[in-house]
Scaffold this active site. Structure first.
Site, PDB file in Angstrom:
ATOM      1  N   HIS A  20      -5.029  14.325  -8.585  1.00 34.85           N
ATOM      2  CA  HIS A  20      -4.825  12.825  -8.799  1.00 34.85           C
ATOM      3  C   HIS A  20      -4.487  12.690  -9.749  1.00 34.85           C
ATOM      4  CE1 HIS A  20      -8.678  11.956  -6.193  1.00 34.85           C
ATOM      5  NE2 HIS A  20      -8.686  12.842  -6.422  1.00 34.85           N
TER       6      HIS A  20
ATOM      7  N   ASP B 278       1.032  -0.822   0.317  1.00 36.31           N
ATOM      8  CA  ASP B 278      -0.038   0.079  -0.468  1.00 36.31           C
ATOM      9  C   ASP B 278       0.862   1.715   0.261  1.00 36.31           C
ATOM     10  OD1 ASP B 278      -3.278   0.937   1.238  1.00 36.31           O
ATOM     11  OD2 ASP B 278      -1.452   1.932   1.332  1.00 36.31           O
TER      12      ASP B 278
ATOM     13  N   ASN C 279      -2.892  12.730  -3.097  1.00 38.56           N
ATOM     14  CA  ASN C 279      -3.695  12.842  -3.839  1.00 38.56           C
ATOM     15  C   ASN C 279      -4.257  15.294  -3.807  1.00 38.56           C
ATOM     16  OD1 ASN C 279      -3.930  11.287  -6.208  1.00 38.56           O
ATOM     17  ND2 ASN C 279      -5.512   9.790  -4.506  1.00 38.56           N
TER      18      ASN C 279
ATOM     19  N   GLU D 106      -4.872   2.627  -4.173  1.00 38.65           N
ATOM     20  CA  GLU D 106      -3.389   2.912  -4.363  1.00 38.65           C
ATOM     21  C   GLU D 106      -2.547   1.226  -3.561  1.00 38.65           C
ATOM     22  OE1 GLU D 106      -4.686   4.318   0.386  1.00 38.65           O
ATOM     23  OE2 GLU D 106      -5.285   4.251  -2.249  1.00 38.65           O
TER      24      GLU D 106
ATOM     25  N   ASP E 227      -2.466   9.204 -10.077  1.00 43.18           N
ATOM     26  CA  ASP E 227      -1.967   8.533 -11.228  1.00 43.18           C
ATOM     27  C   ASP E 227      -1.265   8.093 -11.461  1.00 43.18           C
ATOM     28  OD1 ASP E 227      -5.064   8.291 -11.100  1.00 43.18           O
ATOM     29  OD2 ASP E 227      -5.596   9.341 -12.654  1.00 43.18           O
TER      30      ASP E 227
END
Length: 345
Positions: free
Chosen positions: A226, A213, A221, A256, A230
């Site tokens: 975002h 994770d 973010n 994630e 990404d």
């Protein structure tokens, strides 16, 4: 896999395997459609036609049973297509003109049972065999009309089957691949873990499951957008793929969180792999706000363990890693194998 899951898997096989659904449909249709004619011909004393019908029915049903038992729909498809086309030719020769109609459904289904080259060869051979014998036709005009319609039916079936194949491949890709990262998604992961567990029971090969994770991903973010988030996800996937083997499999579990399946590693070797991955991410993972780290939970598959239990232990280890401060590796089986002690930052 539990009995209930096994039953669900068996029940869903025709849905997930298109060729098996065609073989099953043809088998059921053959049983319902041919059996009455076979019985009628035996009652009428036409033993030859009755034996032909019985042989066709047994051939198709045997291939159907083989496909369900072994899962080998490729060979079963060839057998069903060959028996259906060959049987239709024999019926046309034995029965005459009425038997010609049996060939048309065979000309269509061949393209869904076998690859196009074999389907074309079977269809051409079937039509030529009937034309060479000629006994089923009242005239040359009827014979060539039959050949023309058979060609049109085959051409239409080829186009439809080809488009159907392309659409099924696109749908399968969409259903199993994560669109952002290009790696397999959770649905694919479930299938691969089932296969891994079965292979481990059969061969004794060790399998390690890693849940990772990205630390503080929500903050990335929120602060940078975002788009940056990404980019972090795709960079992570690229680094993991570059630093793992071809036999290793990476899945996006959600958000994630990712899952890495490592076959053939355990003990000190597994510890070295995890240390290397942790160092690679520390060194190369960056975003506008600084470096990016990840937390890892690792679990070795135990003998006879279910996939759900395996995943739960890896997830618990990941939770422990995050609770302990993140950016660390925790092994779920550290108590059983002390050499796999938790690695901290």
């Amino acid at each position: 896999m539990s009995d209930e899951n096994a039953k669900c898997s068996i029940a869903s096989r025709p849905i997930s395997d298109f060729r098996l659904s065609i073989i099953t449909l043809l088998g059921v249709s053959a049983f319902l459609g041919i059996t009455p004619f076979a019985v009628m011909r035996y009652l009428q004393g036409n033993l030859l036609a009755g034996l032909v019908d019985t042989t066709i029915l047994l051939g198709i049903c045997s291939a159907l049973v083989y496909a369900w038992v072994t899962g080998d729909t490729r060979r079963s498809g060839v057998v069903v297509a060959s028996v259906a086309c060959g049987g239709a030719v024999v019926v046309g020769i034995v029965v005459g003109e009425p038997g010609l109609f049996w060939l048309y459904p065979c000309l269509v289904t061949t393209f869904f049972l076998v690859n196009p080259r074999i389907a074309v060869a079977l269809n051409i051979a079937s039509v030529i065999a009937l034309m060479v014998h000629g006994g089923a036709f009242r005239s040359d005009v009827q014979m060539w009309s039959f050949a023309s319609t058979a060609f049109v039916v085959s051409a239409c079936a080829y186009v439809f089957a080809h488009r159907n194949h392309d659409q099924r491949e696109r749908l399968e890709h969409l259903a199993t691949i994560d669109p952002l990262t290009g790696i397999k998604n959770r649905r694919s992961m479930d299938q691969e873990l089932d296969l891994a567990a079965a292979n481990a029971e059969r061969t004794g090969l060790p399998y390690a499951l890693v849940m990772l994770d990205i630390d503080h991903f929500k903050k990335i973010n929120d602060e940078h957008g975002h788009g940056v988030g990404d980019g972090v996800l795709t960079d992570l996937v690229a680094l993991l793929k570059q630093n793992t083997r071809k036999s290793d499999q990476l899945f996006r579990y959600g958000g994630e969180e990712f899952v890495l399946l490592l076959p053939g590693v355990d003990g000190i070797g597994l510890k070295a792999v995890m240390n290397n991955l942790q160092q690679v991410l520390r060194k190369y993972m960056k975003h506008p706000g600084g470096s990016v780290t990840a937390s890892f939970g690792v679990a070795l598959l135990e003998h006879g363990e279910s996939v759900d239990s395996w995943l739960a232990r890896a997830d618990a280890a990941l939770y422990e890693a995050k609770e302990a401060g993140r950016d660390r590796v925790v092994f779920a089986d550290a108590q059983r194998t002390p050499e796999l002690a938790a690695e901290t930052a």
